[in-house]
Write a protein that holds these residues in place. Structure first.
Motif, mmCIF file in Angstrom:
data_model
loop_
_atom_site.group_PDB
_atom_site.id
_atom_site.type_symbol
_atom_site.label_atom_id
_atom_site.label_comp_id
_atom_site.label_asym_id
_atom_site.label_seq_id
_atom_site.Cartn_x
_atom_site.Cartn_y
_atom_site.Cartn_z
ATOM 1 N N ASP A 5 0.815 -1.209 0.000
ATOM 2 C CA ASP A 5 0.000 0.000 0.000
ATOM 3 C C ASP A 5 0.852 1.264 0.000
ATOM 4 N N ASP A 6 2.155 1.114 0.158
ATOM 5 C CA ASP A 6 3.052 2.260 0.192
ATOM 6 C C ASP A 6 4.259 1.955 -0.697
ATOM 7 N N LYS A 7 4.428 2.753 -1.730
ATOM 8 C CA LYS A 7 5.503 2.537 -2.702
ATOM 9 C C LYS A 7 6.878 2.512 -2.030
ATOM 10 N N ARG A 8 7.008 3.206 -0.918
ATOM 11 C CA ARG A 8 8.300 3.266 -0.230
ATOM 12 C C ARG A 8 8.713 1.924 0.357
ATOM 13 N N SER A 125 -8.765 1.108 0.783
ATOM 14 C CA SER A 125 -7.311 1.147 0.774
ATOM 15 C C SER A 125 -6.828 0.987 -0.661
ATOM 16 N N SER A 127 -3.680 -0.161 -3.113
ATOM 17 C CA SER A 127 -2.453 -0.938 -3.109
ATOM 18 C C SER A 127 -1.937 -1.036 -4.533
#
Length: 140
Positions: A5-8, A125, A127
């Protein structure tokens, strides 16, 4: 492949795989998909029903209640607790369906009383899919 869910997190996943001794290359990061949001449909809203279930004395009783409620198509999820003599259901259309749950559980020989009915608040959410190439993984 990983869904994050978070590219980082992609770099962190890659580093963890490399730390355990494998080569890892990020092949592709699929962009977030846009989720269409239409008008709220009353029939699609979910509600959490908390209830007291009396008369359960053992795991077999819980199984009997589970068998009854899993047949009801409007129940999205449920949990029956012997320890608390309670149950929670996520359902649609509570005005009609709470009574159906009550009838089903009482038909199985247990007592049923509603404690609360609350709307389920859902947060969409987002993703993305990350495709990784990991080399050096094989069995000896």
């Amino acid at each position: 492949m990983a869904v994050v869910d978070d590219k980082r997190l992609v770099n962190r996943i890659q580093q963890i795989i490399e730390d355990v001794g494998y080569d890892c290359e990020v092949v592709e990061i699929v962009p977030l998909e846009k989720q269409a949001s239409g008008p709220a449909d009353e029939h699609n809203k979910l509600f959490k029903v908390s209830a007291s279930v009396g008369g359960m004395t053992c795991a077999s009783c819980v199984n009997a209640v589970n068998e009854q409620v899993k047949l009801l198509p409007f129940i999205k999820s449920f949990n029956v607790s012997l320890m608390n003599n309670s149950a929670e259901f996520v359902i649609t259309e509570p005005k009609v369906n709470v009574e159906k749950i009550k009838e089903s559980i009482e038909d199985a020989g247990y007592e049923f009383s509603v404690v609360s009915v609350m709307p389920v608040v859902t947060v969409k959410s987002q993703s993305r899919t990350v495709n990784l190439s990991v080399t050096g993984m094989f069995c000896r």
